[in-house]
Design a protein around this motif. Structure first.
Motif, PDB file in Angstrom:
ATOM      1  N   ASN A 202       0.829  -1.209   0.000  1.00  0.00           N
ATOM      2  CA  ASN A 202       0.000   0.000   0.000  1.00  0.00           C
ATOM      3  C   ASN A 202       0.860   1.255   0.000  1.00  0.00           C
ATOM      4  N   LYS A 227      -6.115   0.105   0.614  1.00  0.00           N
ATOM      5  CA  LYS A 227      -6.382   0.490  -0.774  1.00  0.00           C
ATOM      6  C   LYS A 227      -7.121  -0.639  -1.491  1.00  0.00           C
ATOM      7  N   ALA A 393      -6.330   4.819  -7.798  1.00  0.00           N
ATOM      8  CA  ALA A 393      -6.448   4.914  -6.343  1.00  0.00           C
ATOM      9  C   ALA A 393      -5.223   4.403  -5.616  1.00  0.00           C
ATOM     10  N   SER A 394      -4.329   3.743  -6.360  1.00  0.00           N
ATOM     11  CA  SER A 394      -3.214   3.041  -5.690  1.00  0.00           C
ATOM     12  C   SER A 394      -1.837   3.519  -6.123  1.00  0.00           C
TER      13      SER A 394
END
Length: 395
Positions: A202, A227, A393-394
């Motif tokens: 993450n 995540k 998003a990651s």
């Protein structure tokens, strides 16, 4: 030409218009969508062994020309090695050797393919109409229980880590081991070090991939991750109940996490009948090979005859493109169209569905989705939008 003949030709012409419009519509939808494949083993099957996929490759599922025909935009290249290392230097060295081979391919073809490390790199590569390469390391055994090696692979471009392959690690149990050896395992799921690995992924912007992991590892990893996760190449258990597929509660857990499940094309993960026949044949394998070897005393001939027999027995049970889309349908009906994608496993599988013979066939998926009444918006999500959302998003 008489009037009846003219009338017949006119009827034929006008009756073909809806079909032509439909084909054009499918092509347009497919071309406008961003197509992302979550898993392809062509590094291990071809590139690492010296094959040049920038030129037509007669065997296998993948080369540049077929990718172009299939409309691929982004490919996660799997870095894979068996539980036993191929290099005397070990598993981590194997991973680096494969990344070297991908890097060399990219350096030889800078106008066609580019390695992406960030979300913005991906968008740039798509705008340039290049194949965007992402690296997925398939199996936590390649970090050799060393978090510094995980960090080093991230610096080389790793953008997902599959926590296990079929083999477990000391810190995470696999689906195969939890299924076959669950009663004898020292532990199930993630150890404290395994949870540390998830947190480090993450932190580094590397996707946590839950394909291949056991159910306990699956839930432990989702609990530990801050995540969205990816399941890079698995299918639906309730359609084809094999150890590598995901059950309804797992699908719901991925949706709650905001992740994505990429559907695998392997016949044995798509079709229950194919999987059952394959299992039946594997029970018969020793009897068959012992008999052939007793007659020939030739191990190569024995293997050849077994593979021929196996193909003959399973060929008629191969699933179809429609069966693959059934898996997509199932997830959409269960949790919605935001949580499913494509993870073909091309060049890592021994049998593919009829209609999905290689990477040139992706447009057939779009055609089937259109046929089933999926909207353009939903199709864009399924072909790549959902995976791209998880990446954003990651990374």
């Amino acid at each position: 030409m008489n009037l009846a003949r003219i009338k017949k030709l006119a009827i034929g012409l006008f009756s073909s218009i809806p079909f032509l419009l439909s084909a054009q519509n499918v092509q347009k939808i497919h071309q406008k969508a961003i197509l992302i494949d979550g898993h392809n083993d062509v590094i291990y099957s071809s590139i690492w062994n010296g094959k040049d996929i920038s030129k037509p490759v007669p065997e296998g599922h993948t080369d540049f020309a077929r990718w172009k025909k299939g409309g691929l935009d982004v490919q996660f290249f799997s870095v894979f090695t068996d539980p036993e290392p191929r290099s005397k230097l070990g598993l981590y060295a194997d991973a680096n050797d494969q990344i070297d081979s991908l890097d060399a391919l990219i350096q030889r073809n800078p106008g066609t393919i580019v390695l992406a490390r960030t979300y913005q790199d991906i968008l740039k590569g798509i705008r340039q109409k290049k194949i965007v390469a992402l690296i997925g390391v398939e199996g936590g055994h390649m970090i050799e229980n060393d978090i510094h090696k995980l960090e080093a692979l991230q610096k080389r471009g790793m953008r997902y880590l599959t926590l296990t392959w079929n083999n477990s690690t000391p810190w995470a149990t696999s689906a195969m081991d939890e299924t076959l050896h669950g009663d004898t395992l020292k532990h199930k799921g993630l150890t404290p070090f395994g949870r540390e690995i998830v947190r480090k992924l993450n932190e580094l912007g590397v996707l946590v991939d839950l394909a291949h992991v056991g159910e306990q590892t699956f839930y432990d990893a989702i609990a530990a991750s801050t995540k969205p996760v990816i399941v890079s190449h698995s299918s639906v258990y309730n359609i084809c109940p094999v150890f590598r597929n995901v059950k309804d509660e797992q699908i719901r857990a991925v949706a709650k996490n905001g992740g994505v499940i990429c559907i695998n094309f392997f016949s044995g993960f798509v079709s229950k009948k194919y999987a059952e026949k394959s299992e039946e044949l594997m029970h018969y394998r020793k009897q068959f090979t012992d008999s052939v070897y007793a007659a020939t005393h030739d191990s190569m001939e024995t293997r050849k005859q077994w593979h021929t027999y196996y193909r003959e027995q399973t060929e008629l049970l191969r699933p179809t493109l429609s069966d693959v889309v059934d898996h997509i349908d199932y997830i959409v009906k269960l949790v919605g169209d935001d949580y499913v994608g494509i993870g073909s496993d091309f060049d890592g599988i021994t049998s593919v569905p009829v209609g999905l013979e290689d990477v040139s066939c992706y447009p057939a998926i779009t055609a089937e989705l259109v046929k089933r009444g999926y909207s353009k918006k939903s199709i864009r999500k399924i072909l790549g939008g959902n995976v791209l959302r998880v990446i954003k998003a990651s990374f």
